[in-house]
Write a protein that holds these residues in place. Structure first.
Motif, PDB file in Angstrom:
ATOM      1  N   LEU A   1      49.931  33.183  32.474  1.00  0.00           N
ATOM      2  CA  LEU A   1      48.500  33.200  32.194  1.00  0.00           C
ATOM      3  C   LEU A   1      47.650  33.139  33.451  1.00  0.00           C
ATOM      4  N   SER A   2      46.539  33.800  33.359  1.00  0.00           N
ATOM      5  CA  SER A   2      45.449  33.711  34.330  1.00  0.00           C
ATOM      6  C   SER A   2      44.189  34.009  33.531  1.00  0.00           C
ATOM      7  N   ALA A   3      43.046  33.713  34.109  1.00  0.00           N
ATOM      8  CA  ALA A   3      41.790  34.009  33.415  1.00  0.00           C
ATOM      9  C   ALA A   3      41.689  35.510  33.140  1.00  0.00           C
ATOM     10  N   LYS A   4      42.037  36.326  34.118  1.00  0.00           N
ATOM     11  CA  LYS A   4      41.953  37.782  33.958  1.00  0.00           C
ATOM     12  C   LYS A   4      42.920  38.276  32.888  1.00  0.00           C
ATOM     13  N   LYS A   5      44.144  37.761  32.880  1.00  0.00           N
ATOM     14  CA  LYS A   5      45.122  38.204  31.883  1.00  0.00           C
ATOM     15  C   LYS A   5      44.668  37.819  30.476  1.00  0.00           C
ATOM     16  N   LEU A   6      44.130  36.608  30.309  1.00  0.00           N
ATOM     17  CA  LEU A   6      43.609  36.200  28.997  1.00  0.00           C
ATOM     18  C   LEU A   6      42.485  37.120  28.549  1.00  0.00           C
ATOM     19  N   GLU A   7      41.598  37.478  29.468  1.00  0.00           N
ATOM     20  CA  GLU A   7      40.498  38.386  29.117  1.00  0.00           C
ATOM     21  C   GLU A   7      41.040  39.718  28.592  1.00  0.00           C
ATOM     22  N   ILE A   8      41.986  40.292  29.304  1.00  0.00           N
ATOM     23  CA  ILE A   8      42.556  41.583  28.905  1.00  0.00           C
ATOM     24  C   ILE A   8      43.281  41.473  27.567  1.00  0.00           C
ATOM     25  N   GLU A   9      44.138  40.453  27.431  1.00  0.00           N
ATOM     26  CA  GLU A   9      44.939  40.338  26.215  1.00  0.00           C
ATOM     27  C   GLU A   9      44.088  40.005  24.986  1.00  0.00           C
ATOM     28  N   LEU A  10      43.084  39.158  25.134  1.00  0.00           N
ATOM     29  CA  LEU A  10      42.263  38.823  23.969  1.00  0.00           C
ATOM     30  C   LEU A  10      41.309  39.964  23.603  1.00  0.00           C
TER      31      LEU A  10
END
Length: 183
Positions: free
Chosen positions: A86-95
């Motif tokens: 997880l990272s903030a950027k990865k959460l943004e993309i996945e959500l």
């Protein structure tokens, strides 16, 4: 025992075992009025989320009622075998992928914003579309908690979601939901 008695017995036994395995227990413990759902990965609505495991969901009683104080409030757990890194950027993309697929609306694209609070917690918002109830935009406040279960060798990503502000009483109920697994 004759063959004519053994075959029906075996068929009944197989049917019984299949029914029991299909009734998987939701790992999220919530009060009985919180609706339960269990979905296997890959998720039909978001197949690009490349995980294997299970999503466990608990919906607040008023989830689908726009006038309810717990409208669109729910919790879901990804119990997955891969490290989500997880990272903030990865959460943004996945959500964004998750909610775009879930809401199935080509006219409105979800937009997510997250920040890391500590090694295991992220907070953010997702601007999305309520394709289930209102057919309108909705802004969801989200808390994401990550943990690793050594006993089960599984990664847990817990998503707590509500359009209500963090000081609203629904967040106390959301925080009372726990994961029923020994780690």
């Amino acid at each position: 025992m004759s063959t004519s008695k053994i075959i029906p017995f075996i068929l009944c036994l197989v049917f019984f075992l299949q029914c029991n395995t299909l009734k998987e227990k939701n790992l999220l413990l919530a009060s009985d009025d919180w609706r339960s759902e269990i979905i296997e990965f890959p998720l039909d609505f978001a197949p690009s989320l490349n995980y294997s495991g299970t999503e466990y969901v608990r919906f607040a009683p008023g989830w689908g009622n726009k006038n309810a104080s717990d409208y669109f409030s729910y919790v879901f757990l990804w119990n997955i075998s891969q490290n989500p890194e997880l990272s903030a950027k990865k959460l943004e993309i996945e959500l964004e992928k998750y909610f775009d697929g879930l809401m199935n609306n080509d006219k409105f694209k979800s937009k997510a914003f997250f920040e890391k609070i500590n090694e295991s917690t992220y907070v953010g918002k997702v601007l999305t579309f309520d394709g289930f109830t209102t057919q309108e935009q909705v802004t969801l406040n989200i808390i994401v908690d990550y943990s690793y279960c050594n006993i089960q060798n599984m990664h847990h990503v817990l998503f707590s979601i509500s359009p209500q502000n963090p000081d609203h009483q629904i967040w106390k109920k959301i925080k009372n939901i726990s994961i029923d697994i020994e780690c």
